[in-house]
Design an enzyme around this catalytic site. Structure first.
Site, PDB file in Angstrom:
ATOM      1  N   THR A 269     -16.475  -8.625 -13.829  1.00 13.74           N
ATOM      2  CA  THR A 269     -15.687  -7.501 -13.312  1.00 13.74           C
ATOM      3  C   THR A 269     -14.505  -8.049 -12.553  1.00 13.74           C
ATOM      4  OG1 THR A 269     -17.612  -6.098 -13.007  1.00 13.74           O
ATOM      5  CG2 THR A 269     -15.730  -5.567 -11.649  1.00 13.74           C
TER       6      THR A 269
ATOM      7  N   ARG B  97     -25.176   2.197 -21.139  1.00 21.84           N
ATOM      8  CA  ARG B  97     -25.308   1.957 -19.691  1.00 21.84           C
ATOM      9  C   ARG B  97     -23.921   1.905 -19.035  1.00 21.84           C
ATOM     10  NH1 ARG B  97     -23.327  -2.113 -15.922  1.00 21.84           N
ATOM     11  NH2 ARG B  97     -24.764  -2.168 -14.184  1.00 21.84           N
ATOM     12  N   VAL B  98     -23.801   2.574 -17.916  1.00 19.89           N
ATOM     13  CA  VAL B  98     -22.547   2.546 -17.167  1.00 19.89           C
ATOM     14  C   VAL B  98     -22.862   2.058 -15.756  1.00 19.89           C
ATOM     15  CG1 VAL B  98     -20.726   3.996 -16.179  1.00 19.89           C
ATOM     16  CG2 VAL B  98     -21.483   4.387 -18.530  1.00 19.89           C
ATOM     17  N   GLY B  99     -22.040   1.149 -15.273  1.00 18.83           N
ATOM     18  CA  GLY B  99     -22.265   0.602 -13.927  1.00 18.83           C
ATOM     19  C   GLY B  99     -21.432   1.306 -12.875  1.00 18.83           C
TER      20      GLY B  99
END
Ligand code: ASP
Length: 336
Positions: free
Chosen positions: A195, A223-225
Protein backbone atom coordinates in the site's frame (compact mmCIF):
# COMPACT_ATOMS: atom_id res chain seq x y z
CA UNK A 1 -12.47 60.14 28.99
CA UNK A 2 -14.57 57.79 27.00
CA UNK A 3 -13.31 59.32 23.80
CA UNK A 4 -9.70 58.99 24.95
CA UNK A 5 -10.26 55.34 25.80
CA UNK A 6 -11.78 54.84 22.39
CA UNK A 7 -8.77 56.45 20.72
CA UNK A 8 -6.36 54.39 22.86
CA UNK A 9 -8.21 51.17 22.11
CA UNK A 10 -8.41 52.20 18.48
CA UNK A 11 -4.67 52.63 18.19
CA UNK A 12 -4.05 49.37 20.06
CA UNK A 13 -6.40 47.67 17.65
CA UNK A 14 -4.54 49.19 14.73
CA UNK A 15 -1.22 47.99 16.14
CA UNK A 16 -2.66 44.51 16.62
CA UNK A 17 -4.01 44.53 13.09
CA UNK A 18 -0.72 45.68 11.56
CA UNK A 19 1.19 43.14 13.65
CA UNK A 20 -1.07 40.30 12.59
CA UNK A 21 -0.93 41.30 8.91
CA UNK A 22 2.85 41.54 9.27
CA UNK A 23 2.86 38.07 10.80
CA UNK A 24 0.74 36.74 7.97
CA UNK A 25 3.18 38.13 5.44
CA UNK A 26 6.23 36.68 7.15
CA UNK A 27 4.96 33.23 8.14
CA UNK A 28 4.31 31.56 4.80
CA UNK A 29 3.03 28.01 5.02
CA UNK A 30 5.68 25.42 4.35
CA UNK A 31 4.39 22.53 2.24
CA UNK A 32 5.01 19.00 3.39
CA UNK A 33 4.31 15.54 2.02
CA UNK A 34 4.45 12.28 3.91
CA UNK A 35 3.96 8.77 2.59
CA UNK A 36 4.10 5.21 3.83
CA UNK A 37 7.03 2.86 3.27
CA UNK A 38 10.19 3.39 1.24
CA UNK A 39 8.23 3.43 -2.02
CA UNK A 40 7.18 6.82 -0.65
CA UNK A 41 10.59 8.25 -1.57
CA UNK A 42 9.85 8.13 -5.31
CA UNK A 43 6.23 9.04 -4.84
CA UNK A 44 7.14 12.06 -2.71
CA UNK A 45 9.41 13.39 -5.47
CA UNK A 46 6.46 13.63 -7.86
CA UNK A 47 4.22 15.14 -5.18
CA UNK A 48 6.92 17.63 -4.23
CA UNK A 49 7.12 18.92 -7.81
CA UNK A 50 3.50 19.98 -7.46
CA UNK A 51 3.87 21.41 -3.96
CA UNK A 52 7.07 23.37 -4.51
CA UNK A 53 5.49 25.17 -7.43
CA UNK A 54 2.59 26.34 -5.29
CA UNK A 55 0.30 23.56 -6.53
CA UNK A 56 -2.63 22.06 -4.69
CA UNK A 57 -2.27 19.20 -2.24
CA UNK A 58 -5.00 17.21 -3.99
CA UNK A 59 -2.94 17.22 -7.22
CA UNK A 60 0.22 16.37 -5.30
CA UNK A 61 -1.27 13.31 -3.59
CA UNK A 62 -2.71 11.99 -6.84
CA UNK A 63 0.48 12.54 -8.89
CA UNK A 64 2.62 11.14 -6.09
CA UNK A 65 0.98 7.75 -5.72
CA UNK A 66 0.56 7.36 -9.48
CA UNK A 67 4.32 6.81 -9.55
CA UNK A 68 3.99 3.84 -7.20
CA UNK A 69 1.05 2.43 -9.14
CA UNK A 70 3.37 2.09 -12.13
CA UNK A 71 6.40 0.70 -10.35
CA UNK A 72 6.97 -2.88 -11.44
CA UNK A 73 8.67 -4.10 -8.32
CA UNK A 74 6.06 -2.94 -5.97
CA UNK A 75 2.90 -4.40 -4.56
CA UNK A 76 0.72 -1.51 -5.64
CA UNK A 77 -0.92 -1.37 -9.06
CA UNK A 78 -1.22 -3.97 -11.77
CA UNK A 79 2.10 -5.74 -11.13
CA UNK A 80 1.02 -6.62 -7.60
CA UNK A 81 0.19 -10.01 -6.10
CA UNK A 82 -3.16 -11.41 -7.15
CA UNK A 83 -6.00 -12.66 -4.98
CA UNK A 84 -6.32 -16.40 -4.35
CA UNK A 85 -8.18 -16.86 -7.66
CA UNK A 86 -5.39 -15.20 -9.59
CA UNK A 87 -6.95 -11.76 -10.15
CA UNK A 88 -5.20 -8.51 -9.30
CA UNK A 89 -7.89 -6.38 -7.66
CA UNK A 90 -7.08 -2.83 -6.66
CA UNK A 91 -8.45 -0.44 -4.01
CA UNK A 92 -7.85 3.32 -3.79
CA UNK A 93 -9.20 6.46 -2.14
CA UNK A 94 -8.58 10.19 -2.26
CA UNK A 95 -9.82 13.10 -0.11
CA UNK A 96 -9.45 16.87 -0.38
CA UNK A 97 -9.66 19.84 1.97
CA UNK A 98 -13.45 20.17 1.67
CA UNK A 99 -14.45 16.67 2.76
CA UNK A 100 -14.81 15.71 -0.90
CA UNK A 101 -13.76 12.13 -1.32
CA UNK A 102 -13.85 9.31 -3.83
CA UNK A 103 -12.85 5.66 -3.83
CA UNK A 104 -12.80 2.46 -5.84
CA UNK A 105 -12.58 -1.10 -4.60
CA UNK A 106 -11.91 -4.44 -6.24
CA UNK A 107 -11.09 -2.69 -9.50
CA UNK A 108 -9.43 -4.83 -12.17
CA UNK A 109 -7.26 -4.07 -15.19
CA UNK A 110 -6.96 -0.32 -14.71
CA UNK A 111 -3.50 1.22 -14.34
CA UNK A 112 -4.35 4.13 -12.08
CA UNK A 113 -7.05 3.36 -9.55
CA UNK A 114 -6.21 6.58 -7.71
CA UNK A 115 -7.23 8.65 -10.73
CA UNK A 116 -10.48 6.70 -11.05
CA UNK A 117 -11.10 7.43 -7.35
CA UNK A 118 -10.57 11.11 -8.07
CA UNK A 119 -13.08 11.00 -10.93
CA UNK A 120 -15.58 9.31 -8.60
CA UNK A 121 -15.06 12.25 -6.26
CA UNK A 122 -15.34 14.89 -8.94
CA UNK A 123 -17.81 13.48 -11.41
CA UNK A 124 -20.31 11.37 -9.49
CA UNK A 125 -22.60 12.00 -6.54
CA UNK A 126 -21.05 8.92 -4.88
CA UNK A 127 -18.05 8.17 -2.74
CA UNK A 128 -17.28 4.53 -3.52
CA UNK A 129 -17.66 2.40 -6.66
CA UNK A 130 -16.75 -1.28 -6.62
CA UNK A 131 -15.88 -4.14 -8.98
CA UNK A 132 -17.46 -4.19 -12.39
CA UNK A 133 -19.29 -0.90 -11.79
CA UNK A 134 -16.02 0.82 -10.95
CA UNK A 135 -14.43 -0.60 -14.08
CA UNK A 136 -17.36 0.46 -16.28
CA UNK A 137 -17.11 3.96 -14.85
CA UNK A 138 -13.35 4.03 -15.49
CA UNK A 139 -13.88 3.00 -19.12
CA UNK A 140 -16.58 5.63 -19.57
CA UNK A 141 -14.03 8.18 -18.32
CA UNK A 142 -11.53 7.11 -20.97
CA UNK A 143 -9.25 4.87 -18.88
CA UNK A 144 -7.80 1.98 -20.89
CA UNK A 145 -8.50 -1.66 -20.09
CA UNK A 146 -5.15 -3.39 -19.59
CA UNK A 147 -4.47 -7.05 -20.32
CA UNK A 148 -4.74 -9.10 -17.13
CA UNK A 149 -1.13 -10.32 -17.21
CA UNK A 150 0.55 -11.06 -13.90
CA UNK A 151 4.05 -9.68 -13.43
CA UNK A 152 6.88 -12.24 -13.26
CA UNK A 153 7.32 -11.76 -9.55
CA UNK A 154 3.61 -12.08 -8.93
CA UNK A 155 3.37 -15.23 -11.09
CA UNK A 156 6.25 -16.84 -9.22
CA UNK A 157 4.82 -16.01 -5.83
CA UNK A 158 1.32 -17.09 -6.83
CA UNK A 159 2.53 -20.44 -8.17
CA UNK A 160 4.41 -20.96 -4.97
CA UNK A 161 1.36 -20.12 -2.92
CA UNK A 162 -0.82 -22.45 -4.99
CA UNK A 163 1.28 -25.44 -3.89
CA UNK A 164 -0.41 -25.30 -0.52
CA UNK A 165 -3.17 -22.78 -1.23
CA UNK A 166 -3.21 -22.02 2.44
CA UNK A 167 -5.54 -19.16 3.19
CA UNK A 168 -3.37 -17.63 5.82
CA UNK A 169 -2.82 -14.02 4.99
CA UNK A 170 0.50 -12.70 6.16
CA UNK A 171 0.76 -9.02 6.02
CA UNK A 172 3.50 -6.63 6.91
CA UNK A 173 5.23 -8.95 9.31
CA UNK A 174 8.63 -7.41 9.37
CA UNK A 175 9.89 -7.67 12.87
CA UNK A 176 12.33 -10.42 11.89
CA UNK A 177 14.04 -8.11 9.49
CA UNK A 178 17.03 -6.13 10.60
CA UNK A 179 17.02 -4.10 7.44
CA UNK A 180 14.50 -3.58 4.73
CA UNK A 181 15.81 -4.95 1.49
CA UNK A 182 15.22 -2.65 -1.42
CA UNK A 183 12.63 -2.42 -2.71
CA UNK A 184 10.60 -4.09 -0.03
CA UNK A 185 11.66 -7.57 -0.96
CA UNK A 186 12.40 -10.23 1.61
CA UNK A 187 14.97 -12.97 1.21
CA UNK A 188 12.34 -15.64 0.64
CA UNK A 189 11.19 -13.68 -2.40
CA UNK A 190 8.05 -12.49 -0.63
CA UNK A 191 6.85 -8.96 -1.02
CA UNK A 192 5.48 -7.92 2.26
CA UNK A 193 3.62 -4.69 2.01
CA UNK A 194 1.40 -3.42 -0.59
CA UNK A 195 0.00 0.00 0.00
CA UNK A 196 1.03 3.57 -0.39
CA UNK A 197 -0.77 6.17 1.70
CA UNK A 198 0.18 9.80 1.14
CA UNK A 199 -0.86 13.00 2.94
CA UNK A 200 0.17 16.54 2.08
CA UNK A 201 -0.16 20.14 3.21
CA UNK A 202 0.23 22.74 0.45
CA UNK A 203 1.41 26.35 0.58
CA UNK A 204 -2.23 27.52 0.66
CA UNK A 205 -2.64 25.69 3.96
CA UNK A 206 -4.82 22.93 2.53
CA UNK A 207 -4.54 19.24 3.36
CA UNK A 208 -5.33 16.25 1.13
CA UNK A 209 -4.65 12.54 1.12
CA UNK A 210 -4.56 9.46 -1.09
CA UNK A 211 -4.18 5.74 -0.59
CA UNK A 212 -3.78 2.97 -3.18
CA UNK A 213 -3.17 -0.76 -2.87
CA UNK A 214 -3.58 -4.25 -4.24
CA UNK A 215 -4.59 -5.23 -0.73
CA UNK A 216 -3.56 -8.42 0.91
CA UNK A 217 -1.76 -10.97 -1.29
CA UNK A 218 -3.86 -14.08 -2.07
CA UNK A 219 -6.89 -12.61 -0.36
CA UNK A 220 -10.39 -13.99 -1.00
CA UNK A 221 -11.78 -12.70 -4.26
CA UNK A 222 -13.84 -9.61 -3.44
CA UNK A 223 -12.02 -8.84 -0.19
CA UNK A 224 -11.68 -5.12 0.43
CA UNK A 225 -9.32 -3.66 3.01
CA UNK A 226 -9.09 -0.33 4.76
CA UNK A 227 -7.46 1.64 1.93
CA UNK A 228 -10.61 2.62 0.00
CA UNK A 229 -12.71 3.09 3.14
CA UNK A 230 -12.83 6.77 4.05
CA UNK A 231 -12.22 7.05 7.78
CA UNK A 232 -10.32 3.76 7.90
CA UNK A 233 -7.45 3.95 5.39
CA UNK A 234 -7.61 7.70 4.89
CA UNK A 235 -9.14 10.76 6.49
CA UNK A 236 -8.69 14.51 6.06
CA UNK A 237 -10.24 17.31 8.07
CA UNK A 238 -8.76 20.54 6.83
CA UNK A 239 -9.32 22.28 10.18
CA UNK A 240 -7.35 19.61 12.01
CA UNK A 241 -5.13 17.26 10.03
CA UNK A 242 -4.84 14.23 7.79
CA UNK A 243 -3.99 10.58 8.39
CA UNK A 244 -3.53 7.40 6.39
CA UNK A 245 -2.71 3.80 7.19
CA UNK A 246 -1.11 0.58 6.08
CA UNK A 247 -1.16 -2.97 7.36
CA UNK A 248 -3.88 -5.46 8.08
CA UNK A 249 -6.91 -3.60 6.81
CA UNK A 250 -9.49 -5.50 8.81
CA UNK A 251 -7.97 -4.31 12.06
CA UNK A 252 -7.83 -0.74 10.84
CA UNK A 253 -11.45 -0.74 9.67
CA UNK A 254 -12.62 -2.06 13.07
CA UNK A 255 -11.41 1.03 14.86
CA UNK A 256 -12.02 3.57 12.04
CA UNK A 257 -8.26 4.09 12.23
CA UNK A 258 -7.43 7.20 10.22
CA UNK A 259 -10.51 9.08 11.41
CA UNK A 260 -9.61 8.25 14.98
CA UNK A 261 -6.08 9.62 14.47
CA UNK A 262 -7.58 12.90 13.22
CA UNK A 263 -9.97 13.01 16.19
CA UNK A 264 -7.05 12.69 18.62
CA UNK A 265 -5.31 15.54 16.78
CA UNK A 266 -8.50 17.62 17.10
CA UNK A 267 -7.96 17.49 20.86
CA UNK A 268 -4.51 18.98 20.44
CA UNK A 269 -2.57 15.73 20.49
CA UNK A 270 0.62 15.69 18.40
CA UNK A 271 0.31 13.59 15.19
CA UNK A 272 2.86 11.01 16.35
CA UNK A 273 1.12 10.45 19.68
CA UNK A 274 -2.25 10.37 17.92
CA UNK A 275 -0.96 7.54 15.68
CA UNK A 276 0.43 5.70 18.70
CA UNK A 277 -2.87 5.93 20.58
CA UNK A 278 -4.74 4.47 17.63
CA UNK A 279 -2.29 1.58 17.26
CA UNK A 280 -2.77 0.91 20.98
CA UNK A 281 -6.51 0.94 20.49
CA UNK A 282 -6.19 -1.65 17.72
CA UNK A 283 -4.07 -3.84 20.01
CA UNK A 284 -6.71 -3.55 22.73
CA UNK A 285 -9.46 -4.45 20.26
CA UNK A 286 -7.60 -7.49 18.97
CA UNK A 287 -5.94 -8.71 22.14
CA UNK A 288 -2.21 -8.65 22.59
CA UNK A 289 -1.48 -12.24 21.50
CA UNK A 290 -3.33 -11.94 18.18
CA UNK A 291 -1.92 -8.46 17.65
CA UNK A 292 1.57 -9.97 17.61
CA UNK A 293 0.66 -11.70 14.34
CA UNK A 294 -0.11 -8.58 12.38
CA UNK A 295 1.30 -5.22 11.47
CA UNK A 296 -0.46 -1.89 11.18
CA UNK A 297 0.95 1.60 10.85
CA UNK A 298 -0.33 5.17 10.61
CA UNK A 299 1.13 8.47 9.48
CA UNK A 300 -0.38 11.89 10.19
CA UNK A 301 0.11 15.62 9.64
CA UNK A 302 -1.66 18.39 11.51
CA UNK A 303 -2.68 21.80 10.26
CA UNK A 304 0.59 23.31 11.56
CA UNK A 305 2.63 20.91 9.45
CA UNK A 306 3.74 18.82 12.45
CA UNK A 307 3.89 15.16 11.56
CA UNK A 308 4.56 11.66 12.82
CA UNK A 309 3.92 7.98 12.43
CA UNK A 310 3.58 4.90 14.59
CA UNK A 311 3.35 1.17 13.99
CA UNK A 312 2.43 -1.94 15.86
CA UNK A 313 5.70 -3.73 15.12
CA UNK A 314 9.24 -2.92 14.11
CA UNK A 315 9.89 -2.45 10.40
CA UNK A 316 7.45 0.23 9.32
CA UNK A 317 8.94 3.32 7.75
CA UNK A 318 7.68 6.44 6.04
CA UNK A 319 9.09 9.12 3.77
CA UNK A 320 8.82 12.80 4.56
CA UNK A 321 9.59 15.69 2.28
CA UNK A 322 9.77 19.38 3.16
CA UNK A 323 11.83 22.25 1.76
CA UNK A 324 14.40 21.85 4.58
CA UNK A 325 14.31 18.11 4.75
CA UNK A 326 14.19 16.66 1.29
CA UNK A 327 12.79 13.15 1.27
CA UNK A 328 13.98 11.55 4.44
CA UNK A 329 13.04 7.95 5.29
CA UNK A 330 12.05 7.62 8.93
CA UNK A 331 11.97 4.34 10.81
CA UNK A 332 8.74 4.43 12.70
CA UNK A 333 8.47 3.86 16.42
CA UNK A 334 6.35 0.86 17.40
CA UNK A 335 4.37 -0.34 20.35
CA UNK A 336 5.33 -4.03 20.66
N1 ASP B 1 -3.95 -2.00 4.23
C1 ASP B 1 -3.93 -2.82 3.06
C2 ASP B 1 -5.11 -3.75 3.08
O1 ASP B 1 -5.44 -4.29 4.10
C3 ASP B 1 -2.69 -3.61 2.87
C4 ASP B 1 -1.37 -2.99 3.26
O2 ASP B 1 -1.28 -1.87 3.74
O3 ASP B 1 -0.33 -3.63 3.10
O4 ASP B 1 -5.67 -3.97 2.03
Amino acid sequence: MQRRKFIELGSLGFMAFSFSSFQKKTTAIQPIVLSTWDAGINANKAAWEVLRNGGKSIDAVEKGVMVTELERNCCVGLSAYPDRDGFVTLDASIMDENFNCGAVACLQRIKHPISVARRVMEKTPHVLLVGEGAQQFALSEGFALEEPILSDDATKAYKNWLKKSEYKPIINIEHNQSTILPPQKLENNQWNHDTIGMIALDSHGNLSGSCTTSGMAFKMHGRVGDSPIIGAGLFVDNEVGAATSTGQGEDIIRIAGSHTVVEFMRHGIHPQLACKKVVERAVKAKGIEKAKEIQIGFIAINKKGEYGGYALQKGFNYAVCTADNFNKLINSKYVL
